[in-house]
Design a protein around this motif. Structure first.
Motif, PDB file in Angstrom:
ATOM      1  N   SER A 140       0.826  -1.205   0.000  1.00 44.94           N
ATOM      2  CA  SER A 140       0.000   0.000   0.000  1.00 44.94           C
ATOM      3  C   SER A 140       0.862   1.257   0.000  1.00 44.94           C
ATOM      4  O   SER A 140       0.573   2.224  -0.714  1.00 44.94           O
ATOM      5  N   ILE A 141       1.932   1.247   0.790  1.00 47.87           N
ATOM      6  CA  ILE A 141       2.833   2.403   0.833  1.00 47.87           C
ATOM      7  C   ILE A 141       3.453   2.646  -0.542  1.00 47.87           C
ATOM      8  O   ILE A 141       3.478   3.776  -1.047  1.00 47.87           O
ATOM      9  N   ALA A 142       3.949   1.568  -1.162  1.00 44.21           N
ATOM     10  CA  ALA A 142       4.577   1.694  -2.479  1.00 44.21           C
ATOM     11  C   ALA A 142       3.581   2.223  -3.509  1.00 44.21           C
ATOM     12  O   ALA A 142       3.905   3.107  -4.320  1.00 44.21           O
TER      13      ALA A 142
ATOM     14  N   ARG B 262      17.428  10.383  -5.688  1.00 44.78           N
ATOM     15  CA  ARG B 262      17.760  11.720  -5.189  1.00 44.78           C
ATOM     16  C   ARG B 262      16.771  12.754  -5.731  1.00 44.78           C
ATOM     17  O   ARG B 262      17.120  13.678  -6.470  1.00 44.78           O
ATOM     18  N   GLN B 263      15.517  12.586  -5.366  1.00 42.17           N
ATOM     19  CA  GLN B 263      14.454  13.477  -5.820  1.00 42.17           C
ATOM     20  C   GLN B 263      14.697  14.909  -5.330  1.00 42.17           C
ATOM     21  O   GLN B 263      15.229  15.120  -4.244  1.00 42.17           O
ATOM     22  N   PRO B 264      14.301  15.902  -6.129  1.00 41.64           N
ATOM     23  CA  PRO B 264      14.540  17.300  -5.739  1.00 41.64           C
ATOM     24  C   PRO B 264      13.654  17.776  -4.594  1.00 41.64           C
ATOM     25  O   PRO B 264      13.874  18.841  -4.051  1.00 41.64           O
ATOM     26  N   ARG B 265      12.649  17.017  -4.241  1.00 37.25           N
ATOM     27  CA  ARG B 265      11.768  17.428  -3.150  1.00 37.25           C
ATOM     28  C   ARG B 265      11.691  16.323  -2.101  1.00 37.25           C
ATOM     29  O   ARG B 265      11.925  15.151  -2.395  1.00 37.25           O
ATOM     30  N   PRO B 266      11.360  16.689  -0.863  1.00 31.57           N
ATOM     31  CA  PRO B 266      11.320  15.682   0.210  1.00 31.57           C
ATOM     32  C   PRO B 266      10.168  14.702   0.021  1.00 31.57           C
ATOM     33  O   PRO B 266       9.176  14.997  -0.651  1.00 31.57           O
ATOM     34  N   LEU B 267      10.321  13.544   0.620  1.00 27.94           N
ATOM     35  CA  LEU B 267       9.284  12.523   0.591  1.00 27.94           C
ATOM     36  C   LEU B 267       8.690  12.399   1.988  1.00 27.94           C
ATOM     37  O   LEU B 267       9.411  12.193   2.963  1.00 27.94           O
ATOM     38  N   LEU B 268       7.375  12.555   2.082  1.00 21.96           N
ATOM     39  CA  LEU B 268       6.678  12.458   3.362  1.00 21.96           C
ATOM     40  C   LEU B 268       5.790  11.222   3.354  1.00 21.96           C
ATOM     41  O   LEU B 268       4.953  11.056   2.462  1.00 21.96           O
ATOM     42  N   LEU B 269       5.983  10.355   4.337  1.00 22.00           N
ATOM     43  CA  LEU B 269       5.180   9.143   4.459  1.00 22.00           C
ATOM     44  C   LEU B 269       4.328   9.225   5.723  1.00 22.00           C
ATOM     45  O   LEU B 269       4.862   9.360   6.822  1.00 22.00           O
ATOM     46  N   PHE B 270       3.014   9.147   5.561  1.00 18.82           N
ATOM     47  CA  PHE B 270       2.097   9.113   6.698  1.00 18.82           C
ATOM     48  C   PHE B 270       1.458   7.723   6.743  1.00 18.82           C
ATOM     49  O   PHE B 270       0.747   7.339   5.808  1.00 18.82           O
ATOM     50  N   VAL B 271       1.723   6.989   7.800  1.00 21.59           N
ATOM     51  CA  VAL B 271       1.180   5.634   7.946  1.00 21.59           C
ATOM     52  C   VAL B 271       0.262   5.633   9.165  1.00 21.59           C
ATOM     53  O   VAL B 271       0.719   5.774  10.301  1.00 21.59           O
TER      54      VAL B 271
END
Length: 238
Positions: free
Chosen positions: A4-6, A54-63
């Motif tokens: 689901s996260i992926a 190395r994406q130019p923007r941050p990745l936010l994960l809400f679980v």
């Protein structure tokens, strides 16, 4: 959970989706005639590869709602996310992870900022506001007792306020007081009480729960409604 996260990461980021397509096609070629189900190791490998882009923007994960999953699966995913955060720091990638859960299961992490929501003044203020706005009448004693028995559990408040409003419609304030005295403090006991009580729609409710729990795939709302009605009509004819 990891699947689901992926999926949700891919759904929100076009660049990552484009990166995933060759991986998906390669797997499809390999498993054209076999089992193409994604394994945990493959999903972890893909999520790790996200950091290497190395994406130019941050990745936010809400679980959310970790407590609603199998405990071992939760421990596995939390452990993976913890290692992922370490890998992100080493790779110079900005990754932020927010996990929410009830107090069970108790799963710890080495480095984390923990917030116990029900102990915060803002959370209790939100509960007080909800009770004041949703309760059918203003009664300070009842409002105070609701907040006391809730012990910070918002879902408990939502269910109990609904029960109290129903009691008020049927028997005025005395019925509300009686209902509030009888309702259990524990949220799971509240659910048990609702399931055990006499209700003209109880058979339909139980049948719907059985469909949800035993179906081989998730049902769409219209499918669930259709199956439920069809079964009940058949039962009534017999």
């Amino acid at each position: 959970m990891l699947r689901s996260i992926a999926y949700q990461v891919l759904d929100k980021d076009v660049m990552l989706y484009e990166h995933f397509i060759p991986i998906f096609r390669g797997k499809r070629r390999i498993y054209r005639e076999g089992d193409g189900e994604w394994q945990q190791s493959q999903l972890k490998e893909f999520v790790h590869s996200v950091l290497e882009q190395r994406q130019p923007r941050p990745l936010l994960l809400f679980v959310d709602a970790l407590d609603e999953c199998n405990e071992q699966a939760v421990r596995d995913v939390v452990g993976f996310l913890e290692s992922l955060s370490i890998h992100a720091v080493q790779a110079g990638f900005e990754l932020r992870i927010c996990l929410s859960s009830r107090h069970y299961p108790n799963i710890s992490m080495k480095k984390t900022l923990e917030l116990t929501v029900e102990k915060s003044k803002e959370h209790r203020r939100d509960i007080a506001t909800y009770v004041r706005e949703k309760l059918r009448i203003r009664d300070y004693a009842i409002e105070a007792e609701i907040q006391k028995k809730a012990d910070g559990i918002f879902m408990w408040v939502v269910i109990v306020v609904s029960l109290l409003n129903k009691a008020y419609d049927e028997g005025r304030i005395e019925a509300m007081q009686k209902t509030l005295q009888e309702v259990p403090n524990d949220l799971e006991e509240v659910f048990n009480t609702l399931l055990r009580k006499d209700d003209p729609n109880k058979a339909e409710m139980i049948l719907m729960l059985q469909w949800v729990l035993l179906t081989q795939r998730p049902l769409r709302p219209e499918e669930l409604l259709s199956q439920n009605r069809g079964h009940l009509l058949s039962h009534q004819r017999h």
